[in-house]
Design an enzyme around this catalytic site. Structure first.
Site, PDB file in Angstrom:
ATOM      1  N   GLU A  49       0.837  -1.200  -0.182  1.00 24.98           N
ATOM      2  CA  GLU A  49      -0.038   0.058  -0.092  1.00 24.98           C
ATOM      3  C   GLU A  49       0.881   1.411  -0.059  1.00 24.98           C
ATOM      4  O   GLU A  49       1.955   1.381   0.302  1.00 24.98           O
ATOM      5  CB  GLU A  49      -0.853   0.058   1.349  1.00 24.98           C
ATOM      6  CG  GLU A  49      -2.203  -0.887   1.168  1.00 24.98           C
ATOM      7  CD  GLU A  49      -2.170  -1.951   1.761  1.00 24.98           C
ATOM      8  OE1 GLU A  49      -2.980  -2.930   1.741  1.00 24.98           O
ATOM      9  OE2 GLU A  49      -1.190  -2.164   2.565  1.00 24.98           O
ATOM     10  N   THR A  50       0.342   2.371  -0.605  1.00 27.85           N
ATOM     11  CA  THR A  50       0.903   3.702  -0.708  1.00 27.85           C
ATOM     12  C   THR A  50      -0.007   4.645  -0.250  1.00 27.85           C
ATOM     13  O   THR A  50      -1.178   4.645  -0.366  1.00 27.85           O
ATOM     14  CB  THR A  50       1.378   3.958  -1.851  1.00 27.85           C
ATOM     15  OG1 THR A  50       2.393   3.023  -2.556  1.00 27.85           O
ATOM     16  CG2 THR A  50       1.802   5.368  -1.953  1.00 27.85           C
TER      17      THR A  50
END
Length: 298
Positions: free
Chosen positions: A46-47
Site C-alpha cells: 500500500e501507498t
C-alpha cells in the site's frame, strides 16, 4: 511540483522487517490516476496519499492504494501514517503523546500515538465493527487453492469463514504450523472459491500461549501476492474470534504474528471489548519505524 515522501516499516520496531509503507505528504493536486500510477511505481502493498482533512478537527485525510486499486481502509497504512504525522508534530515541539482523527473512505479512525526517536507506537479504533459475510467454501476447494490436503483445513471449532472490516477476507484456519508454512496460491483453483477475496490463513502460534496466532495473507487479485502485515484483516479477525472462541464480557487482547515466512516478521495487537455478549469495539495496535525520506519529481 516536488512532493515529499517517507517510507516506514510498520507493525515492527526494527527497520527492514514488518510491512513497508510509502507515504506521500504533499498529495494535493494529484488525481486518482496519478495516485494509482505512483502506487504502482512504489510497488509496495500500500501507498498512502496525505490530504487536508474534510473536518478541521481531524489531523488529515488519507487515500490508500495498492499497486492496482484503491482501498477504503487498510491497517498498516493507518498506523504508519499516524505515527509519521505524530513524529512530524513532535519535531515541531508538540506533545509526546498525541490523539487525533485520520479520515479514510471507511470513516474516521481515532488514533493515539507515542512518538519516539525515528519510531513510535500507536493504536487506532475502528469506525466500524466486523461484518460476517457467510461460511467459507467447501474444505476440499479451499485446500486445493492453497496446495494443501483437506485434513489440514480447520482446528478446534474454527472452519473457513468470510468477514470484513473494510476489505473482505476469506479466513482459513490451518491445523498446524507446517501447513501454514507450506500454503501457496494455486491460481488454477482460486476461481472455485467464489467471489475474489483475500485469503487470510491462520493457525495457533506454537511459540506462544493465550489468544496468539500466526498468519499469512494472500491477495493476488489486488496486486499483493503476499502481505507481511494486514491490519484490516486483523480488525476483521475480531469477527472470527467472536464466531469461534468462547469469549466472555470484558477486554480481550489478541496477538497476530505475520510475515514470518517472508522474512518480514510483524506483530499486530487486536483488542476486543465485549459487553452483554456483543462486540462493542475493536482497536488495532503496533509500532513503526522510519526508513527513508525523499522527493518525488513527477
Amino acid at each position: 511540483m516536488p512532493r515529499r515522501f517517507v517510507t516506514l516499516d510498520v507493525f515492527t520496531d526494527t527497520a527492514l522487517t514488518g510491512n513497508p509503507l510509502a507515504v506521500v505528504l504533499d498529495a494535493e493536486g494529484l488525481d486518482t490516476a496519478a495516485m494509482q500510477a505512483l502506487a504502482a511505481e512504489f510497488n509496495l502493498s500500500e501507498t498512502v496519499f496525505v490530504l487536508p482533512p474534510e473536518a478541521s478537527r481531524h489531523r488529515a485525510r488519507m487515500r490508500i492504494f495498492t499497486p492496482t486499486s484503491e482501498l477504503p481502509f487498510a491497517g498498516h497504512p493507518t498506523l504508519g501514517t499516524a505515527i509519521l504525522l505524530a513524529l512530524r508534530d513532535q519535531r515541531a515541539g508538540l506533545a509526546d503523546a498525541m490523539a487525533f482523527g485520520l479520515e479514510a473512505s471507511l470513516g474516521t479512525l481515532a488514533c493515539v500515538v507515542e512518538p519516539g526517536d525515528g519510531r513510535g507506537t500507536g493504536r487506532f479504533k475502528m469506525p466500524v465493527l466486523p461484518e460476517y459475510l457467510g461460511e467459507g467454501p467447501e474444505t476440499s476447494l479451499v485446500a486445493a487453492a492453497l496446495g494443501l490436503e483437506p485434513g489440514e483445513i480447520g482446528f478446534a471449532r474454527h472452519v473457513p469463514s468470510r468477514h470484513r472490516a473494510g476489505p473482505a477476507f476469506l479466513f482459513v484456519p490451518l491445523a498446524s504450523q507446517a501447513a501454514l508454512d507450506r500454503a501457496r496460491m494455486v491460481a488454477a483453483a482460486l476461481g472455485d472459491l467464489g467471489p475474489p477475496a483475500a485469503l487470510y490463513c491462520y493457525t495457533l502460534d506454537a511459540e506462544e500461549v493465550g489468544h496468539r496466532y500466526q498468519a499469512r495473507m494472500f491477495a493476488p487479485h489486488i496486486g499483493v501476492p503476499e502481505d507481511p502485515a494486514t491490519g484490516s484483516a486483523a480488525a476483521a479477525f475480531a469477527g472470527v474470534m467472536m464466531q469461534f472462541e468462547p469469549l466472555g464480557d470484558g477486554e480481550h487482547d489478541i496477538v497476530l504474528r505475520q510475515g514470518v515466512a517472508m522474512g518480514r516478521p510483524s506483530t499486530i495487537g487486536v483488542q476486543l471489548v465485549i459487553d452483554a455478549g456483543a462486540l462493542r469495539s475493536v482497536e488495532i495496535s503496533g509500532a513503526a519505524v522510519l526508513v527513508s525520506e525523499g522527493t518525488l519529481l513527477v
